[in-house]
Design a protein around this motif. Structure first.
Motif, PDB file in Angstrom:
ATOM      1  N   UNK A 118       0.828  -1.232  -0.056  1.00 12.73           N
ATOM      2  CA  UNK A 118       0.063   0.094   0.118  1.00 12.73           C
ATOM      3  C   UNK A 118       0.834   1.217  -0.265  1.00 12.73           C
ATOM      4  N   UNK A 119       1.760   1.163   0.765  1.00 14.05           N
ATOM      5  CA  UNK A 119       2.755   2.451   0.979  1.00 14.05           C
ATOM      6  C   UNK A 119       3.586   2.504  -0.216  1.00 14.05           C
ATOM      7  N   UNK A 120       4.002   1.497  -0.880  1.00 15.30           N
ATOM      8  CA  UNK A 120       4.786   1.464  -2.158  1.00 15.30           C
ATOM      9  C   UNK A 120       3.985   2.041  -3.239  1.00 15.30           C
ATOM     10  N   UNK A 121       2.871   1.692  -3.233  1.00 13.28           N
ATOM     11  CA  UNK A 121       1.906   2.270  -4.243  1.00 13.28           C
ATOM     12  C   UNK A 121       1.551   3.597  -4.122  1.00 13.28           C
ATOM     13  N   UNK A 122       1.515   4.137  -3.132  1.00 14.63           N
ATOM     14  CA  UNK A 122       1.484   5.602  -2.637  1.00 14.63           C
ATOM     15  C   UNK A 122       2.316   6.520  -3.036  1.00 14.63           C
ATOM     16  N   UNK A 123       3.472   6.256  -2.501  1.00 15.75           N
ATOM     17  CA  UNK A 123       4.817   6.824  -2.658  1.00 15.75           C
ATOM     18  C   UNK A 123       5.225   6.776  -3.884  1.00 15.75           C
TER      19      UNK A 123
ATOM     20  N   UNK B 203      -7.670  -9.712 -10.413  1.00 16.36           N
ATOM     21  CA  UNK B 203      -8.315  -9.059  -9.278  1.00 16.36           C
ATOM     22  C   UNK B 203      -7.154  -8.193  -8.779  1.00 16.36           C
ATOM     23  N   UNK B 204      -5.867  -8.731  -8.864  1.00 14.38           N
ATOM     24  CA  UNK B 204      -4.742  -7.992  -8.283  1.00 14.38           C
ATOM     25  C   UNK B 204      -4.656  -6.618  -9.277  1.00 14.38           C
ATOM     26  N   UNK B 205      -4.741  -6.672 -10.602  1.00 18.03           N
ATOM     27  CA  UNK B 205      -4.585  -5.482 -11.575  1.00 18.03           C
ATOM     28  C   UNK B 205      -5.678  -4.694 -11.228  1.00 18.03           C
ATOM     29  N   UNK B 206      -6.935  -5.250 -11.114  1.00 17.68           N
ATOM     30  CA  UNK B 206      -8.188  -4.423 -11.298  1.00 17.68           C
ATOM     31  C   UNK B 206      -7.917  -3.486  -9.785  1.00 17.68           C
ATOM     32  N   UNK B 207      -7.804  -3.948  -8.678  1.00 13.81           N
ATOM     33  CA  UNK B 207      -7.777  -3.511  -7.536  1.00 13.81           C
ATOM     34  C   UNK B 207      -6.677  -2.429  -7.408  1.00 13.81           C
ATOM     35  N   UNK B 208      -5.442  -2.767  -8.029  1.00 16.51           N
ATOM     36  CA  UNK B 208      -4.384  -1.695  -7.994  1.00 16.51           C
ATOM     37  C   UNK B 208      -4.804  -0.710  -8.861  1.00 16.51           C
TER      38      UNK B 208
ATOM     39  N   UNK C  68      -5.007   3.189  -7.814  1.00 21.73           N
ATOM     40  CA  UNK C  68      -4.274   4.622  -8.407  1.00 21.73           C
ATOM     41  C   UNK C  68      -5.609   5.502  -8.907  1.00 21.73           C
ATOM     42  N   UNK C  69      -6.515   5.124  -9.464  1.00 24.21           N
ATOM     43  CA  UNK C  69      -7.623   6.025  -9.752  1.00 24.21           C
ATOM     44  C   UNK C  69      -7.966   6.953  -8.737  1.00 24.21           C
ATOM     45  N   UNK C  70      -8.254   6.219  -7.652  1.00 22.56           N
ATOM     46  CA  UNK C  70      -8.643   7.093  -6.345  1.00 22.56           C
ATOM     47  C   UNK C  70      -7.912   8.061  -5.936  1.00 22.56           C
ATOM     48  N   UNK C  71      -6.402   7.655  -5.991  1.00 23.24           N
ATOM     49  CA  UNK C  71      -5.410   8.653  -5.670  1.00 23.24           C
ATOM     50  C   UNK C  71      -5.159   9.677  -6.982  1.00 23.24           C
ATOM     51  N   UNK C  72      -6.055   9.691  -7.995  1.00 19.85           N
ATOM     52  CA  UNK C  72      -5.973  10.424  -9.088  1.00 19.85           C
ATOM     53  C   UNK C  72      -4.367  10.487  -9.848  1.00 19.85           C
TER      54      UNK C  72
ATOM     55  N   UNK D 164      -3.542 -16.432 -17.388  1.00 20.74           N
ATOM     56  CA  UNK D 164      -2.993 -15.219 -18.185  1.00 20.74           C
ATOM     57  C   UNK D 164      -4.085 -14.361 -19.244  1.00 20.74           C
ATOM     58  N   UNK D 165      -4.889 -14.951 -19.607  1.00 20.95           N
ATOM     59  CA  UNK D 165      -6.024 -14.540 -20.571  1.00 20.95           C
ATOM     60  C   UNK D 165      -6.635 -13.244 -19.632  1.00 20.95           C
ATOM     61  N   UNK D 166      -7.076 -13.835 -18.555  1.00 22.28           N
ATOM     62  CA  UNK D 166      -7.789 -12.652 -17.807  1.00 22.28           C
ATOM     63  C   UNK D 166      -6.961 -11.765 -17.178  1.00 22.28           C
ATOM     64  N   UNK D 167      -5.703 -11.897 -16.870  1.00 26.22           N
ATOM     65  CA  UNK D 167      -4.775 -11.013 -16.504  1.00 26.22           C
ATOM     66  C   UNK D 167      -4.555  -9.961 -17.591  1.00 26.22           C
ATOM     67  N   UNK D 168      -4.461 -10.538 -18.811  1.00 24.11           N
ATOM     68  CA  UNK D 168      -4.224  -9.667 -20.037  1.00 24.11           C
ATOM     69  C   UNK D 168      -5.290  -8.806 -20.447  1.00 24.11           C
ATOM     70  N   UNK D 169      -6.439  -9.095 -19.932  1.00 23.66           N
ATOM     71  CA  UNK D 169      -7.518  -8.246 -20.573  1.00 23.66           C
ATOM     72  C   UNK D 169      -8.039  -7.527 -19.211  1.00 23.66           C
ATOM     73  N   UNK D 170      -7.584  -7.461 -18.170  1.00 19.44           N
ATOM     74  CA  UNK D 170      -8.001  -7.081 -16.918  1.00 19.44           C
ATOM     75  C   UNK D 170      -7.718  -5.395 -16.697  1.00 19.44           C
ATOM     76  N   UNK D 171      -6.831  -5.086 -17.464  1.00 18.50           N
ATOM     77  CA  UNK D 171      -6.082  -3.529 -17.073  1.00 18.50           C
ATOM     78  C   UNK D 171      -6.620  -2.247 -17.732  1.00 18.50           C
TER      79      UNK D 171
END
Length: 323
Positions: free
Chosen positions: A110-115, A133-138, A142-146, A166-173
């Motif tokens: 969480x702090x990595x992402x923010x900083x 899920x990991x990509x979508x939540x990240x 990011x969007x919430x932090x503008x 892998x396909x679900x990941x590739x189309x998730x972002x």
């Protein structure tokens, strides 16, 4: 990465486009919107200030500052701040800077992402992604932090579950996911495979992830070569990945950069042949034909699309080299 250089790359793409009428959407998006060669992606530990300073003089396409495997737990807060400072300071106009964060399931993420997002690297790299899920939540965070949309996301696929999804990941972002990255070392361990010439235990996984990336218009990067004392093995892995269709390779030492840049670049012969293909096909269309013959081989629209991709990437590499 210099945004002025980005404009130069777009002009190269426009020239290549103008040679003919057809242009594949996924290639156009990759070269114009992402707009950057990623032949060589050099990992550097965020906790090593000397290495980060040295990185400014290395002609890699991408510096990937690592906060994960290369950093001891008690050094992670310091490495995070050093990485953010390095991103802000820049590494010159000829390379991108991305940062590999600690995993989404760790106390540091969480702090990595923010900083790091506040420093605005070209992308953040998520390790050990096993599902969308990991990509979508990240991305939601990011969007919430503008965080500006220009800050992308790369997903490392390095476990059997990640390969299966892998396909679900590739189309998730949505618009942020720019690349998937093979984590071949962890994958080999999890498969209980052997590190061997030809990488037979990994061929299915490499091919599958590449197929998923191409289907959903994101870049695909090969994993690292761990043997620093076998340059022939590094070159063999680069050639294998380039022949399969990967865009570049992740690296762990500066001496691996030159072979990767060379092997993942279009050759002079490929460039000249691409020009011939476009010219011959354009002339054939003017005569009411839809095919041409170049060097004794039949040429149709699919070959023209590939030729334009080669010329656009060659031009982008020249723009970067001149920066």
């Amino acid at each position: 990465f210099d945004r002025g250089a980005m404009r130069g790359i777009r002009s190269v793409v426009s020239v290549a486009r103008g040679v003919g009428q057809s242009w594949t959407r996924s290639y156009c998006a990759r070269v114009e919107v992402q707009g950057r060669p990623r032949r060589s992606v050099l990992f550097m530990p965020g906790s090593n200030a000397k290495a980060l300073e040295k990185g400014k003089g290395i002609v890699t396409d991408v510096i990937s500052i690592d906060l994960e495997d290369a950093v001891a737990p008690n050094a992670k807060p310091m490495a995070r701040e050093a990485a953010a400072a390095a991103v802000r300071g820049g590494f010159g106009t000829h390379k991108e800077v991305v940062v590999r964060l600690n995993g989404t399931d760790t106390e540091w993420h969480g702090e990595d992402l923010r900083v790091i997002c506040a420093a605005k690297p070209e992308a953040i790299v998520l390790p050990k992604v096993e599902g969308p899920e990991q990509v979508i939540e990240t991305i939601r965070a990011m969007d919430a932090m503008n965080v500006p949309k220009e800050v992308g996301v790369w997903a490392m696929i390095e476990t059997p579950m990640g390969i299966l999804r892998a396909e679900d990941i590739a189309k998730s972002g949505q618009s942020r996911l720019e690349a998937v990255v093979m984590g071949t070392s962890d994958l080999t361990k999890d498969l209980r495979g052997k590190h061997m010439p030809g990488r037979q235990p990994l061929l299915h996984a490499l091919s599958h992830v590449l197929m998923c990336a191409r289907a959903h218009g994101v870049m695909a990067l090969d994993g690292v070569c761990l043997d620093l004392h076998d340059p022939e093995e590094l070159e063999a892995q680069c050639r294998q990945a380039a022949e399969m269709g990967f865009d570049g390779k992740t690296l762990i030492h500066p001496k691996q950069v030159e072979p990767a840049n060379r092997i993942f670049s279009p050759t002079e012969s490929q460039v000249e042949t691409s020009k011939e293909i476009i010219k011959a096909h354009t002339e054939a269309l003017a005569e009411g034909k839809n095919v041409a013959v170049v060097q004794g081989k039949l040429v149709e629209n699919l070959h023209v699309e590939n030729a334009k991709r080669i010329l656009a990437m060659n031009g982008a590499i020249k723009v970067r080299s001149a920066a």
